[in-house]
Design a protein around this motif. Structure first.
Motif, PDB file in Angstrom:
ATOM      1  N   LEU A 147      -2.794   4.273   2.580  1.00 27.41           N
ATOM      2  CA  LEU A 147      -2.848   4.432   4.031  1.00 27.41           C
ATOM      3  C   LEU A 147      -3.282   5.864   4.318  1.00 27.41           C
ATOM      4  O   LEU A 147      -3.192   6.727   3.431  1.00 27.41           O
ATOM      5  N   SER A 173       1.639  -4.219   3.642  1.00 29.62           N
ATOM      6  CA  SER A 173       0.601  -4.258   4.676  1.00 29.62           C
ATOM      7  C   SER A 173       0.879  -5.454   5.561  1.00 29.62           C
ATOM      8  O   SER A 173       1.346  -6.489   5.100  1.00 29.62           O
ATOM      9  N   THR A 174       0.567  -5.301   6.807  1.00 31.71           N
ATOM     10  CA  THR A 174       0.681  -6.426   7.729  1.00 31.71           C
ATOM     11  C   THR A 174      -0.724  -6.862   8.101  1.00 31.71           C
ATOM     12  O   THR A 174      -1.615  -6.045   8.283  1.00 31.71           O
ATOM     13  N   ARG A 214       0.856  -1.176   0.000  1.00 32.55           N
ATOM     14  CA  ARG A 214       0.000   0.000   0.000  1.00 32.55           C
ATOM     15  C   ARG A 214       0.895   1.230   0.000  1.00 32.55           C
ATOM     16  O   ARG A 214       2.104   1.121   0.185  1.00 32.55           O
TER      17      ARG A 214
END
Length: 159
Positions: free
Chosen positions: A122, A155-156, A79
């Motif tokens: 984000l 991204s996590t 992202r």
């Protein structure tokens, strides 16, 4: 002390380098580029517009169009974070954070209005004048520090 390169150590280095390149290809195409855009001194004010705030508005809007295409080509889980910056003379303290956030929000909103899914972005951030890329002691340096950058981040998963 001399370093000695053997055929095996050179081959291992080459293979590791190729593996690193191959893994980066999972996120980016080979012509991937996201460029920063630069802002005029002290703008935007609250309620200001993007095109009135950008240095070289027409050229900067073309840069943003190219950036939007690049962002849309990203593959999950990557992202993009949009981060605004200021120079150290156009504002001070909390005012710099607010100005840099307004810059990032204008670019964020432009990206969404031009087809970049919000799921790829984000929330915008304003970092004020804390991360200069050039000297704030000269006008050219201050001009380089009034910008919005794009940071590609993986991204996590949320637990």
């Amino acid at each position: 002390m001399k370093l000695r390169w053997t055929k095996n150590s050179m081959l291992t280095g080459l293979i590791l380098g190729l593996m690193a390149c191959a893994s980066s290809q999972t996120a980016f195409s080979t012509d991937f580029s996201i460029d920063a855009v630069f802002f005029n001194d002290g703008v935007p004010a609250k309620g200001g517009t993007l095109d009135a705030s950008l240095v070289g508005s027409n050229e900067s809007l073309q840069v943003l169009k190219n950036d939007a295409d690049a962002i849309k080509s990203l593959k999950p889980p990557h992202r993009v974070k949009i981060v605004g910056h200021t120079d150290s003379k156009e504002c001070s303290g909390k005012a710099c954070e607010a100005l840099s956030l307004r810059r990032a929000e204008l670019v964020f909103n432009w990206m969404v209005a031009n087809g970049v899914p919000t799921s790829m972005l984000l929330p915008p951030e304003g970092h004020g004048s804390h991360e200069p890329v050039a000297s704030n002691d000269i006008p050219k340096g201050r001009a380089r520090n009034r910008y919005v950058e794009f940071q590609v981040v993986p991204s996590t998963p949320q637990l």
